[in-house]
Scaffold this motif. Structure first.
Motif, PDB file in Angstrom:
ATOM      1  N   TYR A  31      54.569  62.847  37.652  1.00 41.40           N
ATOM      2  CA  TYR A  31      54.840  61.461  38.067  1.00 41.40           C
ATOM      3  C   TYR A  31      53.572  60.814  38.622  1.00 41.40           C
ATOM      4  O   TYR A  31      53.204  59.703  38.248  1.00 41.40           O
TER       5      TYR A  31
ATOM      6  N   LEU B 252      62.392  58.168  32.740  1.00 39.25           N
ATOM      7  CA  LEU B 252      61.195  57.605  33.372  1.00 39.25           C
ATOM      8  C   LEU B 252      60.230  57.048  32.334  1.00 39.25           C
ATOM      9  O   LEU B 252      59.624  55.991  32.545  1.00 39.25           O
TER      10      LEU B 252
ATOM     11  N   PHE C 234      69.217  60.318  36.240  1.00 32.99           N
ATOM     12  CA  PHE C 234      68.202  59.543  36.951  1.00 32.99           C
ATOM     13  C   PHE C 234      68.570  59.358  38.416  1.00 32.99           C
ATOM     14  O   PHE C 234      67.719  59.470  39.303  1.00 32.99           O
TER      15      PHE C 234
ATOM     16  N   ILE D  93      57.072  53.277  39.508  1.00 32.42           N
ATOM     17  CA  ILE D  93      57.051  54.207  38.382  1.00 32.42           C
ATOM     18  C   ILE D  93      55.662  54.287  37.755  1.00 32.42           C
ATOM     19  O   ILE D  93      55.259  55.320  37.222  1.00 32.42           O
TER      20      ILE D  93
ATOM     21  N   TYR E 150      61.115  50.469  40.133  1.00 33.08           N
ATOM     22  CA  TYR E 150      62.575  50.396  40.087  1.00 33.08           C
ATOM     23  C   TYR E 150      63.069  50.138  41.497  1.00 33.08           C
ATOM     24  O   TYR E 150      62.574  50.728  42.453  1.00 33.08           O
TER      25      TYR E 150
END
Length: 332
Positions: free
Chosen positions: A19, A136, A156, A262, A268
């Motif tokens: 991430y 994602l 999610f 993100i 988000y």
């Protein structure tokens, strides 16, 4: 038994390295703030991680009692799910106890026990990450329709819940917020600290389910940032950015704007009010600055960006909420 099964994972990331790499401009190197307040440019492997962070500990009856008491605050079906996970961990703990009592010492068994303690929770988080990865990737590509699929939304939201509860920042804040006014409160706080590896996973499950169950009431929005101020992230990647969040107390806020960047361009947010409309919203520069500042204020050490210029203006905000809350606590 295979060599891989005997391999203990030592370095545990409490924020997913893959991430964080979204801020790497196609590499694994990102710009971030260090413990000493400097700026660094290095691999995501170097940050938001501790050795053996998710390593399991031996749970006594007192620890189990505290876990069960906290779990009962959840709906019954979630409590049952928590207890199912707990039972699995306790069975493994019991198996080790039987082995220890036997007096037999076997090198392979010792390696397996150590690997099991180090890897079980880390592997659970890795499975959530793997399931959330396609979602994602779609969201980073502005495809919010991916969440029309019920299974994608479940995965999610479960991942999202754990992004709140699995971090070092959340752990330290939650344990610090526990009252210690008498012997019973001290015992509970100590038990929570000892059993945090399980509690953090349990809390993540509950948060994720709550977000999923409330999905038709809250507003789920993809924020698109085409301004000169890119989104940054931190060692606490999901934060409540509502103005009601106190900078001096760790009290439960009345309102929730759960914000999760993100990429430098996409974030988000789950809102319980009408600030953003469901679907996609393009934001202005002042909103990007506001969100970055609030994210930094709830970071513990690291804020992360795709350039040093992106994080430099927000360095002064790092840990502001924790510093103020600690100062108030010390005065009290």
């Amino acid at each position: 038994m295979s060599r891989k099964e005997l391999e203990a994972k030592k370095r545990h990331h409490f924020v997913w390295a893959k991430y964080l790499a979204r801020w790497g401009s196609g590499t694994k190197n990102v710009f971030y703030t260090t413990k000493t307040g400097k700026f660094a440019h290095d691999s995501v492997r170097a940050i938001a991680a501790d050795d053996y962070f998710y390593k399991t500990t031996t749970l006594t009856s007192k620890h189990v009692e505290v876990i069960k008491g906290l779990s009962r605050l959840s709906p019954d079906h979630l409590h049952q799910q928590h207890m199912s996970y707990l039972k699995d961990f306790l069975m493994m703990q019991q198996a080790e106890a039987v082995y220890r009592k036997s007096g037999i010492r076997n090198q392979e068994a010792e390696l397996h026990i150590h690997a099991m303690k180090c890897n079980l929770l880390e592997n659970l988080h890795a499975s959530h990450e793997e399931m959330a990865l396609p979602v994602l990737e779609a969201l980073a590509d502005e495809q919010i329709d991916v969440l029309q699929d019920k299974q994608h939304m479940i995965e999610f939201m479960m991942f999202f819940g754990h992004q709140i509860s699995r971090t070092k920042t959340f752990r330290d804040s939650a344990i610090q917020a526990q009252p210690r006014g008498n012997a019973i409160e001290n015992d509970v706080a100590d038990a929570m600290a000892h059993a945090w590896w399980f509690l953090s996973y349990m809390f993540g499950m509950s948060i994720g389910f709550g977000l999923y169950a409330d999905r038709h009431n809250a507003r789920h929005t993809l924020l698109i940032n085409n301004t000169k101020v890119p989104f940054i992230t931190s060692d606490q990647p999901v934060v409540n950015v509502h103005s009601c969040v106190s900078e001096t107390k760790f009290d439960a806020p009345k309102h929730s704007y759960l914000y999760y960047p993100i990429s430098p361009r996409v974030a988000y947010i789950i809102c319980d009010s009408e600030r953003f409309t469901p679907g996609k919203n393009e934001i202005d520069e002042s909103t990007a600055v506001e969100l970055n500042a609030k994210l930094a204020a709830q970071a513990m050490v690291h804020i992360i960006g795709d350039t040093e210029h992106a994080i430099r203006p927000f360095k002064e905000y790092i840990g502001r909420r924790y510093q103020k809350a600690t100062d108030i606590h010390l005065k009290d």
